[in-house]
Write an enzyme that holds these catalytic residues in place. Structure first.
Site, short mmCIF file in Angstrom:
data_model
loop_
_atom_site.label_atom_id
_atom_site.label_comp_id
_atom_site.label_asym_id
_atom_site.label_seq_id
_atom_site.Cartn_x
_atom_site.Cartn_y
_atom_site.Cartn_z
N CYS A 85 38.39 37.22 48.02
CA CYS A 85 37.69 38.47 47.76
C CYS A 85 36.20 38.19 47.90
O CYS A 85 35.62 37.50 47.06
CB CYS A 85 38.01 39.01 46.37
SG CYS A 85 37.01 40.44 45.90
N CYS B 131 35.16 46.33 50.20
CA CYS B 131 35.98 45.13 50.26
C CYS B 131 35.19 44.10 51.07
O CYS B 131 34.89 44.34 52.24
CB CYS B 131 37.32 45.43 50.92
SG CYS B 131 38.32 43.95 51.26
#
Length: 317
Positions: A69, A221
């Site tokens: 991430c 994201c």
């Protein structure tokens, strides 16, 4: 058991972050915290590492674990660098050791970090994706989705399907939502699901909206924005180098370098602390609760930054 959590965000991709030893209930913890606080996209767990300054594990709000991430890694980078009093560090993730470092601020009052995004693979088996006998899918239409949208599939290492679309498809995300939900349900193409991003070129960069596997539509994201910058450079929408990437949660800088098969990616953006939270984690998840929350003052600086750039991205949201 009482736990101290820090609520953090990178580009408004929001998590609870904490330091821990390995446990078997992180997935259940992510699900419970997400039920108590719908604003979060999951949790970031900072663990000891034998090969790096620390190890990061990421659990989405449905309890699934992500390989990486990018937005969360910036927050972990800040925590580790401040904890160890260093400017640069190496963080162990599920599939790579990644370099991170403190950078000059994006704007007044904003802690800013750069993180390496790797490894990069265009092999469909690495996503995995199955579509006929193809081994790669780069800048081509998927006719059953749309004859007009060129899609690219890439793992960084999270799996991404990236489509380049006109502005009106950003204003109305129903097409993206339909196919992202399909690809993240039972389907013949993506057995493990996929992050689906729609990208639109801007005068000074690109705008990216992402439907994240295990989350749904998200403000941002990190790996999707970096993969989108790479695909945009390859499609000659923007030049290689530093790419400004705008998203519903703000803006980041993605650095893209490609020499032959060697691709180097770096994501730079905010690592903002929102609050410090006391949480009671019970063996019975339903009895677990947030005991207290102390707000910090950093978000005001981030909102000022977003206000300064809102005129550039508001045409897409």
């Amino acid at each position: 058991m009482e736990m101290t959590l820090t609520k953090v965000h990178g580009s408004m991709n929001t998590f609870y972050m904490f330091e821990s030893d390995e446990r078997e209930d992180f997935a259940q913890l992510a699900i419970r915290l997400s039920a108590l606080d719908p604003d979060i996209d999951g949790i970031l767990v900072i663990l000891p590492s034998a090969v790096a300054h620390a190890k990061m594990r990421v659990f989405n709000n449905d309890g699934s674990e992500a390989s990486m991430c990018g937005n969360g890694l910036r927050c972990v980078a800040r925590y580790v660098c401040e904890r160890d009093r260093v400017q640069e560090a190496v963080i162990e993730t599920l599939k790579a050791l990644l370099r991170v470092k403190k950078e000059e601020t994006l704007n007044e009052g904003i802690e800013t970090y750069a993180v390496e995004i790797a490894p990069v693979s265009f092999s469909l088996s690495s996503l995995p994706m199955k579509y006929g006998d193809n081994s790669e899918w780069i800048h081509q239409a998927l006719p059953f989705v749309s004859e007009k949208i060129p899609f690219s599939a890439v793992a960084v290492p999270n799996p991404h399907l990236i489509g380049i679309v006109p502005q009106e498809m950003q204003k109305d995300p129903s097409h993206q939502q339909k196919w992202a939900q399909y690809f993240n349900g039972e389907n013949e193409y993506f057995s493990d699901g996929v992050n689906v991003s729609y990208v639109t070129p801007m005068e000074n960069g690109i705008f990216v909206r992402t439907y994240e596997r295990g989350v749904g539509f998200t403000n941002a994201c990190g790996t999707a924005m970096t993969a989108s910058a790479l695909v945009s450079c390859m499609a000659e929408l923007v030049p290689y180098g530093d790419v400004a990437v705008y998203n519903p949660g703000g803006m980041v800088k993605c650095s893209v370098s490609k020499q032959g098969d060697d691709i180097q990616l770096q994501l730079t953006g905010n690592a903002t602390y929102l609050s410090v939270v006391k949480f009671d984690w019970s063996n019975n998840a339903e009895e677990s609760s947030i005991l207290s929350s102390e707000s910090l003052e950093e978000q005001a600086f981030y909102e000022k930054f977003v206000g300064n750039i809102s005129n550039l991205s508001k045409q897409f949201v």
